[in-house]
Every structure is written in structure tokens, then in C-alpha cells.
Scaffold this motif. Structure first.
Motif: not given
Length: 624
Positions: A154-180
Motif C-alpha cells: 500500500e505504501a508503494a502504491k501511495a508513492g512512499a520512498k520506503g517503509i520502516i518496520v519494527f516489532k511492538r512489545n519485543s522481548p528484546e527492544p534492542n534487537a532488529v527483527p527479521y521480516f520478509g
């Protein structure tokens, strides 16, 4: 044959050091599906296993973004060479680089084509369909929690440069999550001007805090990545038995670097298991089993489905499968429990109960302070069938399959899933348990007590489950439904012993009579939808359930189904289990609901009705 002696033989040969070395080696590769890192890791595994003298081959397929296997589309190949992300306003700060944090780029993200993308960050909270009709994101970066694929499209369709995703309530808040993203060829062409990045919850909260204080947050990003068709492969290695039938072992070798526990641990353990059984057989320390051992390494789901489609005999020749997925956790570091995840109730097999018995031998080793009672060296449990790994594909193919898995893991799917979180002793115990279980199933003449062992564990599990039911507000109905379907499961599990070893048929017959006397029930009827109650459900197409395919076909319907699954997390496994059940035979709606309740406990029937209706609208099942 004495199972405890078998355990000791495997203990003596299995090298925890070698297994850990394999973990470190596999962890070096960025093993995204369709990447060169995945190919390199696969070649490492192939070379190791071939070097041990096993019969080994590759089952090849193309990461072309077009091919489809049983409802799953293979993603387009993807390679990444470099990336970085930094904040430039309200102050300059480097957030991450790909070399330090491989998970910072969402897998299969388009690249910036040699440019540096710059844009304001817009925080949209949790994603909702149509959100970008209300929020202007053109030329900007969207900060959002999870659902990367939905947001990206949806962001691409709306012309966004990019998305920045994070995981809410992460058991390790300093960890960068893996998404695909797992993009198809069509999607990579259509959405090539938007990138996808991942940040830790701590970084996301810093951005959100600044935005909420009225500060203008601007980021710059660079991603050197490209999509192109790549050849992928699964690896199949055999240790022959007396006939062309096998106990199967599988592990997926994909995922981002390091991905030590998920799933370098399972892949490494499988390598050492293959070496161990081959060495022991060659030395003559154990008699060769009637069934052979088949070891399989795959890109998760994709590679297993490719085998089922391209070389179905690899699956059909397996009588029972053990999936090793995340088996190496250092429990005190990651907070995990070792789980034996059973086959669905519709695929009864004595291997479920035998796995529990062998786990008690392998894990219950420490003597208590003042008595001879043995206590577990590690935390472990057995659970009902749940989805999420390659055992699902074998269950879909009507093969009884269990998974050995550690959960929860506070570093799961993050850049902090590093080899220092792996316990070599845990690798060894997992491998020994799996080998002992597989070897026992493979034998021409198993332990004479095997019927009694399976009987005792069936009844133990029945009474343990019954104890949890008795406090439920629907206890009377639930007890009768559970007893009805568990009795059928227990009798069929015992019958599977008789089918495997005909010499036990007399003993099985007596035990079945005993269980039938002990497990009593009234055939009560639970209230279900009048519209569906007596309808017959059939599998319309031979496909597994894929949320991605559902989203591409009917996005609104798929999102309603996703929300149902968020409300009741067991519904995801229930949906898969439903497809597995319908692939065995047609069921009435009432029977199928009762079956799911007996396996997963009480849940809202209206949610099941909505799920069934959604599957019918998606063309997966037929209601008649």
C-alpha cells in the motif's frame, strides 16, 4: 533391544563440538530464500554430508517469482550487498549498517539503484487497510509496527520512498527483527521504487517520541540489492535400510545471518546425526534398521513443497517424519522450553507417544538431592499440533510428522540470534533423542515393551488433558467431545504399531479393549451454525492454506481472516489442521468443529464458521 543402551551408543558417537562448528559455519551465510548466501550454505551442507559417504542428491527448482507449488508462489531470487540507515534530522545519527545488522533490510526489498533515499518519517501506528488514503506518504518513509508485506504494497502504491518496520512489545527492544516480503516477479516490477527496512523497538520509540513532540524526523537510506532468477535446491541424503522405506528427518537451512538457532541449529544437528548413524552402522555397533534414514535440508516450505511437487517419491517413501527447527537454544539465555509438537489427531501414529518416552530417557537425567527420583536436565513438554515449519507439508501429504522445537526465544527472528545463544549440549541431546526415536521406528524387531509404553503414554496424556478440561465452564460437553475423538486417536495409534510390526497384533488387540473400557463418553451434540451443521466439507483443490495467496486473491476477506487469527492465535493452526483433515477425507461441519475442539480446546464456533466460509470463498474447500 534396550532403549537406554541405544541412547548411550548415540551419546558416545555424537559430537557436540562438531555440531556447534556447523552452527558457526552456517550462521556466516545470509541465507535469504533465493540468495547466493542460501546457495553457499546449501553447498556447504551438501559437501559435508557427501564427505561422510552418504547417498546424497539435490532437488532443484527456480526462485523465479512465478512457479507455484500447492498454493505457495516461489519468491524471485534476491541478493543484497550493502545498506545503511541514518537519521539526519532533528540530529544526525547512524542507525545501522547491513554489515553489522543483516536484518536491517527486509528480505526481498528493492534497492535504491545507486541513490541515497531521503525523506520525512511518518508514524502510522499499526497498519489498517486503506490507511494511506488518509495519510500523505508520497516521498516519505512510513514507520509502522509489523505486517511488512501489507504496508509495503500500500505504501508503494501511495508513492512512499520506503517503509520502516519494527516489532511492538519485543522481548528484546534492542534487537532488529527479521521480516520478509517474498515478492513475486510481478510485484518486484510493480513496486521497485519503494524500499523496506527494519529497526529495533528502541529506535522506533525514539523516532515516535520525537514526532509526538512535534519534531521533524528525516532519514537517509541506501540499499544495494537486486532481484534476479536464481536456482535453489533441497538436499536429500539416505542411509539405506533393508527396504525402500524411511524414517525422515528434516531441517530448513534458510534465514538471515546469523540465524543460529533458527535454524542453523537444526541443520547442523541433522549433519551430525547423519554422520553419527552412518559411522555406527559401518562399525556394526547397532544392527541396521529395516527402514532407512532419510535426511532432508530445505529452504523452509518452498523447498519441501518443491520436493512434493517435483519428486513426490522422496515424501511417499517416508513413513514418519521428525522436523528439527530451533533445537539448540541455551535455555537460560533465551528463556525457551524444548517442545515435542505432535502430529494432528487425524494422523495418529505411535511415534508421538514414543517421542515423549524417549525424551524422558534423554532429558530426565539428574538425581534429586535426597532420593533416586530423576529430574529433567532441561525444560521440556509435548504439545498438540501447531504450524509454522516443514512438518506441515508432510502432514498435508498425510505423513505423520512431529516437530522438535524450542519456544519461546527472546531473540527469535532478530539479528541477535547468534551462535553464543546455542548450547552444544542441547544440540547433542536433541540429536540423540531424534536418532533414538528414528532408530526405534526403523527396527525389524523393536523393544518387546513398546505396546505397553505407548499404552501408558496415551493414557497419561488423556488424563492430563482431561484434568485441564474439568475446570472449564463447558466441561461436560468438552469432556465428552474430547473423549470421543481421543479414543479414536488412541486406538488408531495402537493400530499403527500393529501395521508396523504384525507380531504385536495380539497384544494390541488386548490393549485396545482396555482403553475402550477406560475412555467412556456420551455422544453429545454441541450447538453449531444451523446453516452449516450437516453440510459436508471437501477439499476443492489440493493446496495448503497461504495467507499471501489469500491476500492477492481477496485482500478484504484475507484481512478479516487475519484479524480472526489475531483474536485467537490457535486459529492459525486450526486452519492448517482443517486442510490436513480434509485432505484425508470429507467431513461434516459438525464433525470437523468437534475434532478441532478436541485437539485445541474450546473456542468460539462462530469463528470456525467464519473461517470455513472464508476458505470456501477463497476456493480451497467446497461446502455441499
Amino acid at each position: 533391544m534396550d532403549l537406554k543402551k541405544t541412547v548411550k551408543i548415540f551419546e558416545k558417537e555424537f559430537s557436540s563440538k562438531s555440531a556447534l562448528e556447523h552452527v558457526y559455519e552456517i550462521s556466516r551465510y545470509h541465507r535469504i530464500q533465493g540468495s547466493q548466501g542460501l546457495i553457499d550454505a546449501g553447498n556447504y551442507i551438501f559437501k559435508q554430508v557427501k564427505g561422510y559417504g552418504l547417498s546424497v542428491k539435490k532437488v532443484t527448482f527456480m526462485f523465479n517469482g512465478v512457479s507455484e507449488f500447492f498454493g505457495f508462489t516461489v519468491p524471485l531470487g534476491w541478493d543484497i550487498r550493502d545498506a545503511w540507515l541514518k537519521v539526519v534530522k532533528p540530529h544526525e545519527k547512524l542507525i545501522s549498517t547491513f554489515k553489522e545488522v543483516p536484518t536491517m533490510v527486509v528480505a526481498h526489498s528493492p534497492g535504491t539503484r545507486g541513490e541515497v533515499f531521503e525523506g520525512e518519517v511518518v508514524y502510522v501506528g499499526s497498519w489498517k487497510s486503506g490507511i494511506f488514503r488518509k495519510v500523505n506518504v508520497e516521498g516519505k518513509f512510513v514507520l509502522v509496527s509489523e505486517r511488512p508485506y501489507n504496508v509495503f504494497v500500500e505504501a508503494a502504491k501511495a508513492g512512499a520512498k520506503g517503509i520502516i518496520v519494527f516489532k511492538r512489545n519485543s522481548p528484546e527492544p534492542n534487537a532488529v527483527p527479521y521480516f520478509g516480503l517474498f515478492l513475486t516477479r510481478k510485484e518486484t516490477r510493480k513496486f521497485s521504487k519503494t524500499i523496506a527496512l527494519s529497526v529495533s523497538e528502541r529506535v522506533a520509540n525514539e523516532m515516535i517520541s520525537a514526532i509526538e513532540r512535534g519534531r521533524n524526523v528525516v532519514v537517509q537510506a541506501f540499499v544495494d540489492a537486486e532481484h534476479r532468477v536464481k536456482q535453489g535446491f533441497s538436499i536429500v541424503a539416505d542411509v539405506e535400510g533393508e527396504r525402500e522405506e524411511y524414517v525422515g528427518f528434516i531441517a530448513h537451512y534458510c534465514h538471515p545471518s546469523p540465524g543460529a538457532n533458527d535454524n542453523a541449529s537444526g541443520s547442523a544437528t541433522l549433519i551430525e546425526m547423519a554422520r553419527t548413524i552412518k559411522t555406527i552402522y559401518d562399525r556394526g555397533e547397532l544392527n541396521r534398521g529395516e527402514l532407512g534414514f532419510r535426511f532432508i535440508w530445505v529452504p523452509e516450505y518452498t523447498g519441501t513443497l518443491a520436493i512434493l511437487a517435483k519428486e513426490p517419491s522422496v515424501v511417499s517413501e517416508v513413513s514418519f517424519l521428525i522436523n528439527l527447527d530451533m533445537v539448540g537454544e541455551s535455555q537460560w539465555k533465551v528463556g525457551s522450553v524444548f517442545n515435542i509438537i505432535k502430529s494432528p489427531l487425524v494422523l495418529p501414529y505411535f511415534g508421538n507417544e514414543l517421542a515423549e518416552y524417549i525424551a524422558d530417557i534423554v532429558f530426565r537425567r539428574e538425581q534429586t538431592f535426597s532420593s533416586s527420583t530423576r529430574t529433567p536436565k532441561v525444560r521440556y513438554a509435548s504439545t498438540e499440533y501447531s504450524v509454522g515449519s516443514d512438518h506441515d507439508v508432510f502432514c498435508f501429504a498425510r505423513k505423520p510428522s512431529i516437530m522438535l522445537n524450542q519456544w519461546p526465544d527472546r531473540y527469535y527472528h532478530t539479528h541477535m540470534d547468534t551462535p553464543d545463544k546455542v548450547d552444544p549440549e542441547m544440540l547433542k541431546m536433541s540429536g540423540i533423542m531424534a536418532l533414538t526415536l528414528g532408530y526405534t521406528v526403523s527396527l525389524k524387531t523393536p523393544p518387546q515393551t513398546i505396546v505397553e509404553i505407548i499404552h501408558s503414554y496415551l493414557m497419561r496424556d488423556y488424563y492430563e488433558k482431561l484434568a485441564t478440561i474439568l475446570s472449564h465452564k463447558e466441561a461436560n460437553v468438552l469432556r465428552n467431545i474430547f473423549s470421543k475423538y481421543y479414543l479414536n486417536y488412541a486406538l488408531s495409534s495402537l493400530e499403527s504399531i500393529c501395521k508396523r510390526w504384525s507380531s504385536f497384533c495380539g497384544k494390541v488387540k488386548k490393549i485396545k479393549k482396555d482403553i475402550s473400557r477406560k475412555i467412556k463418553y456420551r455422544d453429545v451434540k454441541v450447538k453449531v451454525s444451523r446453516k452449516l451443521e450437516d453440510k459436508t466439507l471437501k477439499l476443492k483443490v489440493k493446496q495448503m492454506f497461504s495467507m499471501r495467496k489469500a491476500l492477492s486473491k481477496q485482500p478484504k476477506l484475507a484481512m478479516k481472516l487475519a484479524k480472526l487469527m489475531e483474536k485467537n492465535r490457535a486459529l492459525f493452526s486450526i486452519t492448517y489442521s482443517t486442510i490436513v483433515a480434509l485432505n484425508t477425507k470429507p467431513w461434516t461441519y459438525r464433525e470437523l468443529y468437534e475434532l478441532m475442539v478436541s485437539e485445541y480446546g474450546w473456542f468460539e464456533e462462530k469463528d470456525f464458521a467464519r473461517t470455513i466460509q472464508a476458505l470456501a470463498k477463497l476456493g480451497l474447500i467446497e461446502i455441499s
